[in-house]
Design an enzyme around this catalytic site. Structure first.
Site, PDB file in Angstrom:
ATOM      1  CG  ASP A  24      69.550  59.251 -23.430  1.00 50.50           C
ATOM      2  OD1 ASP A  24      70.616  59.012 -22.814  1.00 50.50           O
ATOM      3  OD2 ASP A  24      68.461  59.378 -22.850  1.00 50.50           O
ATOM      4  CG  ASN A  72      76.387  64.852 -20.136  1.00 46.45           C
ATOM      5  OD1 ASN A  72      76.410  64.861 -21.363  1.00 46.45           O
ATOM      6  ND2 ASN A  72      75.319  64.434 -19.466  1.00 46.45           N
TER       7      ASN A  72
END
Length: 246
Positions: A24, A72
């Site tokens: 991330d 996503n």
């Protein structure tokens, strides 16, 4: 039915055999430099190579990375399209190197939503590296833990309905055989970069006994040295799996 093997890896006391990473912070890394988010994703892809290459010396046999989640798709069309292009280029560029480095590549996740060219490249990468016996690199692509369990449950239910599996035989040792990760040991250590302290639907079933490390480092800044220090910290932990140390 035969009892499944214990996948908790408590035979590796000095370090984790299987590390899973939630990579991330690529977008924030790029924005902090005044660049578009995709610039950060490209930097993050380059970082993967360094970490994979470091695994043999660090005793990590299995590395699983979270590349793209089922959630996503909610990102902008531009970012999603850019990521899919990056995945295709990454596979084409890296696979020959992974073969040379004896890295076996697998993909987990729900493949049908991915485009045909990307799926073909994934299949090719798995076939090209199927003989490799070094690091096992698993790439979670269009992956979600709840989605994985849902798909596994459907396959299990179909086997029960057809008579291939008896209802009384269904227990916590049965379901893992239907998961995407059925050939992998459970992760010992899960790392999340970028300062977020959540697991984001990643390896929900498999990580029941994993240790977690949430660190502030953004993924493009995650170096071999950072990785090494986290593995040392894991080695100092007392992993009892519910038991009491004498």
């Amino acid at each position: 039915m035969a009892k499944a093997r214990d996948t908790r890896n408590n035979d590796a006391p000095n370090g984790p055999r299987h590390v899973a990473i939630i990579m991330d912070g690529n977008g924030r890394w790029a924005q902090a430099r005044g660049r578009p988010r995709l610039f950060g994703h490209h930097a993050g892809a380059r970082r993967v190579r360094e970490i994979v290459t470091a695994c043999p010396d660090l005793g990590v046999k299995y590395l699983t990375i979270f590349a793209f989640s089922t959630e996503n798709w909610k990102r902008t069309q531009t970012e999603v399209a850019g990521l899919m292009s990056l995945f295709r280029r990454y596979i084409m560029k890296e696979m020959q190197e992974f073969v040379k480095e004896n890295v076996r590549v697998r993909f987990i996740g729900d493949r049908p939503r991915l485009d045909a060219k990307l799926r073909a490249l994934m299949d090719e990468a798995e076939a090209m590296t199927s003989h490799c016996t070094g690091t096992n690199l698993t790439i979670a692509l269009n992956y979600g833990g709840r989605d994985e369990v849902s798909r596994a449950t459907k396959r299990l239910a179909a086997d029960v309905a057809s008579g291939r599996l008896k209802p009384d035989d269904v227990d916590e040792e049965t379901l893992p055989k239907y998961l995407d990760t059925y050939v992998l040991p459970d992760p010992d250590l899960v790392i999340r970069t970028s300062g977020e302290a959540r697991i984001s639907n990643f390896l929900l079933w498999q990580s029941a006994y994993a240790e977690y490390e949430f660190i502030d480092t953004l993924w493009p800044d995650f170096t071999k040295d950072v990785f090494t220090e986290l593995l040392k910290g894991y080695g100092a932990r007392d992993r009892r799996f519910g038991a009491v140390t004498a």
